[in-house]
Design an enzyme around this catalytic site. Sequence first.
Site, PDB file in Angstrom:
ATOM      1  N   TYR A  32       0.426   5.213  -3.992  1.00 29.06           N
ATOM      2  CA  TYR A  32       0.357   6.639  -3.702  1.00 29.06           C
ATOM      3  C   TYR A  32       0.804   7.349  -4.973  1.00 29.06           C
ATOM      4  CZ  TYR A  32       0.523  10.888  -0.940  1.00 29.06           C
ATOM      5  OH  TYR A  32       0.274  12.136  -0.442  1.00 29.06           O
ATOM      6  N   ILE A  48       0.831  -1.193   0.000  1.00 27.92           N
ATOM      7  CA  ILE A  48       0.000   0.000   0.000  1.00 27.92           C
ATOM      8  C   ILE A  48       0.869   1.248   0.000  1.00 27.92           C
ATOM      9  CG2 ILE A  48      -0.201  -0.112   2.530  1.00 27.92           C
ATOM     10  CD1 ILE A  48      -3.030   1.105   2.254  1.00 27.92           C
ATOM     11  N   CYS A  49       0.340   2.316  -0.579  1.00 25.87           N
ATOM     12  CA  CYS A  49       0.954   3.646  -0.534  1.00 25.87           C
ATOM     13  C   CYS A  49       2.241   3.674  -1.361  1.00 25.87           C
ATOM     14  CB  CYS A  49       1.175   4.047   0.927  1.00 25.87           C
ATOM     15  SG  CYS A  49       1.592   5.776   1.212  1.00 25.87           S
ATOM     16  N   ALA A  50       3.370   3.932  -0.745  1.00 26.69           N
ATOM     17  CA  ALA A  50       4.652   3.952  -1.450  1.00 26.69           C
ATOM     18  C   ALA A  50       5.221   2.546  -1.637  1.00 26.69           C
ATOM     19  CB  ALA A  50       5.658   4.818  -0.686  1.00 26.69           C
ATOM     20  N   SER A  66      -2.673  -0.862  -3.033  1.00 26.29           N
ATOM     21  CA  SER A  66      -3.625   0.148  -2.602  1.00 26.29           C
ATOM     22  C   SER A  66      -2.941   1.504  -2.556  1.00 26.29           C
ATOM     23  CB  SER A  66      -4.203  -0.229  -1.232  1.00 26.29           C
ATOM     24  OG  SER A  66      -5.273   0.619  -0.882  1.00 26.29           O
TER      25      SER A  66
END
Length: 181
Positions: free
Chosen positions: A122, A101-103, A148
């Site tokens: 992200y 998720i994210c980075a 995500s």
Amino acid sequence: MAKVLVPLADGCEELEAVTIIDLLRRAGVEVIVAGLKPGVVKASRGVQLVPDVTLDQALADAYDMVVLPGGMPGAAHLKDDVRVVDLLKKMASAGKYTAAICAAPMVLAEAGLLRGKQATSYPGFLDGVPDVTLRAEAVVQDGTVLTSRGPGTAMDFALQLVETLVGRAKREQVETALVRP
């Protein structure tokens, strides 16, 4: 019972890490939280997280899924750790789940797991990665790879992890108990 490894590095995004760990455990999944090094992990907003074991200890076991929380510089620390990248490659070659998720999807890219896949992250963290179809959805699952977007999508992501590992009924049970709208 499904078994999941969540590696934590200094600078990880605490909202993502805690949400993933919490919701998987609510669903009855065995979650092992492993620090890249011994001791407390200091997350990106200063929250101190206490891993169950070190990554070296955790690598002695087998897992159904590895989930990488994002945050910076936590995701960069994961990407630079050869143990994490090697584990992701082994999981993929065994047909097991990998998630980020994210980075942290950049770690999946580093391991070569996003080639030919649809993924999200992200904004900006997968820009320029070849052979990846970027999507804007909160959660994207392409085969055994789940990605995500960020802290705001952490609950959706964790619930998708629950559904993937233990089924739709368990996801609905966990989600109902959370009193989600």
